[in-house]
Design a protein around this motif. Structure first.
Motif, short mmCIF file in Angstrom:
data_model
loop_
_atom_site.label_atom_id
_atom_site.label_comp_id
_atom_site.label_asym_id
_atom_site.label_seq_id
_atom_site.Cartn_x
_atom_site.Cartn_y
_atom_site.Cartn_z
N GLU A 24 0.69 -1.25 -0.14
CA GLU A 24 -0.06 -0.12 -0.10
C GLU A 24 0.85 1.25 0.03
O GLU A 24 0.37 2.19 -0.82
N LYS A 25 1.96 1.25 0.62
CA LYS A 25 2.69 2.40 0.96
C LYS A 25 3.49 2.43 -0.74
O LYS A 25 3.57 3.68 -0.88
N THR A 26 3.69 1.53 -1.27
CA THR A 26 4.41 1.63 -2.67
C THR A 26 3.46 2.12 -3.40
O THR A 26 3.65 3.13 -4.44
N LEU A 27 2.19 1.65 -3.57
CA LEU A 27 1.05 2.14 -4.53
C LEU A 27 0.87 3.54 -4.30
O LEU A 27 0.63 4.29 -5.09
N ARG A 28 0.97 3.89 -2.82
CA ARG A 28 0.40 5.38 -2.77
C ARG A 28 1.55 6.52 -3.19
O ARG A 28 1.38 7.36 -3.94
#
Length: 271
Positions: A140-144
């Protein structure tokens, strides 16, 4: 022995939650262990053994790691009874934890996106960031981060941040309307130590007026909180100040009107 592995940067909100909580608890017998993201210290084997998610900070007490910033703050509060950072009443403690849950689930990803779209997007080496994305365990951090870097102000994560903080500040204004000094009443609590670093970043990028115009109780709350020595200490970190000439402020002011218009448009569509 108490050790804190953390980032010594004014916009490292999770690290600064722990630092502020330690200061408010008047605990000074702890050992700083500095982590440098540019050196990818958080991806090194020894650190990953303590924190498999490769996130910062990690508190180590007598050799035992404690992870997740809000949990770390709660742990710190339990190390000594005074000054207490939790209400005595069980029900009020539940309400306090609800505030902190909102800060974790809404406030943090919101600030992360808004800080990325302003300060980080203007200076970051995308190739280095792409290399970091391959190592990040948190999808999720990467996608954000990918969305914000590639789409800028059009990223849905930017809108989520704007709307999420609008909700938080509205709840704060309603809560503080009875002229209480702090969110939980007469005493500063973990709500303040968990929220202060987040609001600090919004102040650094000069976006706070987007939400605080017309919310005088929140403005007073932040003025009081921002002047506490535990929070003012963040301005001493190299390269990060609350000055309008700082890199954070310049990057934020270049986009603040776009942000204001996007939030206003969203709210108008829902009216």
């Amino acid at each position: 022995m108490l050790e804190l592995y953390y980032l010594k940067e004014a916009d490292s909100v999770c690290s600064n939650r722990a630092v502020i909580t330690l200061a408010e608890k008047e605990i000074d017998d702890w050992t700083p262990r500095y982590i440098k993201l540019l050196n990818e210290d958080h991806f090194q084997g020894d650190y990953l053994k303590m924190n498999p998610k490769a996130v910062v900070p990690t508190l180590v007490h007598d050799g035992n790691p404690i992870r997740e910033s809000s949990i770390i703050c709660d742990y710190i509060d339990e190390l000594k009874p005074d000054p207490a950072l939790k209400p005595k009443d069980l029900l009020q403690r539940a309400y306090m934890r609800e505030w902190i849950k909102d800060s974790d689930e809404i406030g943090f990803p919101g600030v992360a996106a808004l800080n990325f779209v302003t300060r980080f997007r203007s200076v970051i080496d995308v190739k280095k960031l792409e290399s970091r994305w391959k190592k990040q365990p948190d999808l999720e951090k990467t996608l954000r981060q990918q969305s914000v870097i590639r789409e800028g102000m059009d990223s849905e994560w930017v809108l989520r941040g704007l709307v999420g903080w609008d909700r938080i500040f509205k709840k704060m204004e309603d809560t503080l309307a009875d002229d209480r000094p702090w969110i939980m009443g007469d005493n500063l609590t973990l709500v303040e130590t968990c929220y202060a670093p987040l609001v600090k970043v919004l102040d650094m990028i000069k976006w706070l007026d987007i939400w605080l115009d017309g919310r005088p109780h929140v403005a007073q709350w932040w003025d009081n909180l921002g002047q506490r020595p535990s929070v003012l200490g963040l301005d001493e970190y190299d390269g990060h100040t609350a000055d309008v000439n700082s890199d954070h402020a310049k990057a934020g002011m270049a986009l603040v009107e776009d942000a204001r218009e996007r939030l206003q448009s969203y709210n108008a569509d829902r009216a």
